[in-house]
Design a protein around this motif. Sequence first.
Motif, mmCIF file in Angstrom:
data_model
loop_
_atom_site.group_PDB
_atom_site.id
_atom_site.type_symbol
_atom_site.label_atom_id
_atom_site.label_comp_id
_atom_site.label_asym_id
_atom_site.label_seq_id
_atom_site.Cartn_x
_atom_site.Cartn_y
_atom_site.Cartn_z
ATOM 1 N N ALA A 39 42.803 35.548 31.807
ATOM 2 C CA ALA A 39 44.208 35.462 31.415
ATOM 3 C C ALA A 39 44.535 36.585 30.438
ATOM 4 N N ASN A 40 45.385 37.483 30.878
ATOM 5 C CA ASN A 40 45.768 38.648 30.101
ATOM 6 C C ASN A 40 47.084 38.333 29.384
ATOM 7 N N ILE B 138 48.485 35.305 38.631
ATOM 8 C CA ILE B 138 47.167 35.904 38.398
ATOM 9 C C ILE B 138 47.188 36.571 37.023
ATOM 10 N N SER B 139 46.019 36.793 36.447
ATOM 11 C CA SER B 139 45.897 37.401 35.109
ATOM 12 C C SER B 139 46.632 36.565 34.060
ATOM 13 N N LYS B 150 48.774 46.192 40.084
ATOM 14 C CA LYS B 150 47.387 46.014 39.683
ATOM 15 C C LYS B 150 46.968 47.244 38.894
ATOM 16 N N ASN B 151 46.458 47.007 37.683
ATOM 17 C CA ASN B 151 45.898 48.073 36.863
ATOM 18 C C ASN B 151 44.403 48.133 37.184
ATOM 19 N N ARG B 152 44.010 49.118 37.979
ATOM 20 C CA ARG B 152 42.621 49.163 38.440
ATOM 21 C C ARG B 152 41.630 49.453 37.318
ATOM 22 N N GLU B 153 42.023 50.265 36.354
ATOM 23 C CA GLU B 153 41.106 50.586 35.258
ATOM 24 C C GLU B 153 40.781 49.321 34.457
ATOM 25 N N GLU B 154 41.824 48.547 34.163
ATOM 26 C CA GLU B 154 41.635 47.340 33.354
ATOM 27 C C GLU B 154 41.257 46.144 34.216
ATOM 28 N N ASN B 155 41.320 46.300 35.528
ATOM 29 C CA ASN B 155 41.029 45.208 36.463
ATOM 30 C C ASN B 155 41.873 43.962 36.157
ATOM 31 N N LYS D 14 21.921 39.756 41.776
ATOM 32 C CA LYS D 14 23.092 40.407 42.370
ATOM 33 C C LYS D 14 24.379 40.029 41.643
ATOM 34 N N ILE D 15 25.234 41.023 41.495
ATOM 35 C CA ILE D 15 26.535 40.827 40.870
ATOM 36 C C ILE D 15 27.570 41.461 41.788
ATOM 37 N N TYR D 16 28.806 40.992 41.693
ATOM 38 C CA TYR D 16 29.843 41.480 42.597
ATOM 39 C C TYR D 16 30.795 42.402 41.847
ATOM 40 N N PHE D 17 31.039 43.593 42.402
ATOM 41 C CA PHE D 17 31.992 44.510 41.787
ATOM 42 C C PHE D 17 33.258 44.544 42.616
ATOM 43 N N ASP D 18 34.284 43.929 42.108
ATOM 44 C CA ASP D 18 35.527 43.827 42.865
ATOM 45 C C ASP D 18 36.112 45.207 43.159
#
Lengths: 161, 161, 161, 161
Positions: A39-40, B138-139, B150-155, D14-18
């Motif tokens: 949660a951002n 979401i978030s 979607k901010n990809r850097e901050e995911n 294993k870990i998942y990288f979205d």
Amino acid sequence: MFIRFVTTGGTIDKIYFDAMSQFEVGDSQVKHILTEGLANIDYDIVSMFRKDSLDMTDDDRQKLKEYIESDDAERYVGTHGTDTMVATAEVLARIPNKTIVLTGALSPARFKTTDAVFNVGMAVAAVQTVKPGVYLAISGQVFEAGKVRKNREENCFEKIS
Amino acid sequence: MFIRFVTTGGTIDKIYFDAMSQFEVGDSQVKHILTEGLANIDYDIVSMFRKDSLDMTDDDRQKLKEYIESDDAERYVGTHGTDTMVATAEVLARIPNKTIVLTGALSPARFKTTDAVFNVGMAVAAVQTVKPGVYLAISGQVFEAGKVRKNREENCFEKIS
Amino acid sequence: MFIRFVTTGGTIDKIYFDAMSQFEVGDSQVKHILTEGLANIDYDIVSMFRKDSLDMTDDDRQKLKEYIESDDAERYVGTHGTDTMVATAEVLARIPNKTIVLTGALSPARFKTTDAVFNVGMAVAAVQTVKPGVYLAISGQVFEAGKVRKNREENCFEKIS
Amino acid sequence: MFIRFVTTGGTIDKIYFDAMSQFEVGDSQVKHILTEGLANIDYDIVSMFRKDSLDMTDDDRQKLKEYIESDDAERYVGTHGTDTMVATAEVLARIPNKTIVLTGALSPARFKTTDAVFNVGMAVAAVQTVKPGVYLAISGQVFEAGKVRKNREENCFEKIS
């Protein structure tokens, strides 16, 4: 948009103490749930009580009401035991111009299987989308204060007309 | 109040196949999440795609739009991969008189630590409380279609003005 | 190689009943743990008691001893409350020619964070590798009956010399 | 009794990288598993590789063998991918006077449902109870090196005679 979480205890925060073979209300799980939920949002958490909701008194409800009334936030999510959540919502419903969503859990947040995460997710969405007033977010629904009861036999909340 | 869930794939439903040392989109986790969340609601689940959202084509989005337009429900929660959720929301936004909330997860629902349960909880609350339109839950936030990226850097997802 | 699991209750199987705001010993979690552990073994599960170990009497211990003595298996894993596991092990230690490993948990198996799965894994390995006798598998160690105590302050088991 | 854990990668970690819609070997989960298992033991963890076991070369196996041979501990638990765990065990089996137990998982430790915790529990018990040699602790069993194979169709390990 800022959300203030106010924790009062209840099943959601129950922890088990093996030494005494009993469980009690432990630290609030809200921060953990918000972190896992990615949660951002802008928020803080105020711990007011650590009580089974059957132990919440009229005085406690009054204190909670006065705290929110005199506080400066606009949006609140309150975690609360399920047994008297409906009663507390009715007391808080007299507060004007604030959005308050109560939630809790029928199974502790520390359990593998729990409704706590889902319910807090519902409350966080509801507090951002409903108009000012007091609500319950639980049993997969968003109820208005005064129009909901706990059905003890079915162990769920339901609308009353 | 009836909610129709439409699943399209994405990280939320990812499963790991040891035999091939890779993971793919598995069965939808929505029913499992609603059951664990003790959601006492009237719903069904329609499985439309099982795709990474990077593999969703314009045709797929059109099919989804036509399905919802011609379908008889009023409220929809769609699960979707996060990479193109924003694009799909914009296509669906042309549908009038329906409430559609898209959600998904940055970490698979089958993981110990996942945002999936929180996010579906948010979507279920939002679809009951917002006015007709298309939204992302979401978030920790409820965004209107067209006002989110979607901010990809901050995911994470964030509002655009 | 066949393993008979005998369940007697204890924290490992504790479940929480919201209706009464208390928890009790629920169904055994052993089958669930073995399934999740992908244990490809020949076994069955006998439910003997559902007690907090503080409520286990000398009579109960005698019954458990007689059951195992007269039963036809060679290897047993017993799940047991931690408070009197040491005492029960000492009673069972008089049984000749059988391999018996007691285990349990300090945190219920139904919790998100629990030692139950690890402990049952240890017990299953130990019962296949030790020579006949009675053992405890808990706190990351395999102890012989008579050479172990529960340290209540530290909430763990330790060797005594 | 001291146990040295040596991690080499595999499904267990294993870990998942979205971001890339793929997963890779992440940090070792051993410390987390031992902490949750309330293991009161003297240990350390050495990270040697972070590989899918299909990517482990003969050179890698030789390096692992040389490391353990020249190291001063007596007991080792190695985490390893399942596809070539059997081959690595056979290389290590030439090391005299050490007790080495390999384990891993068919489902990542970061999943809600995983065999990782059970398997590490088995390995920790086995390394304390077996005589020197090399073993696999997986599929609910403790196997000797050279007498076990992975059955890919059934996705489990089994004894060979």
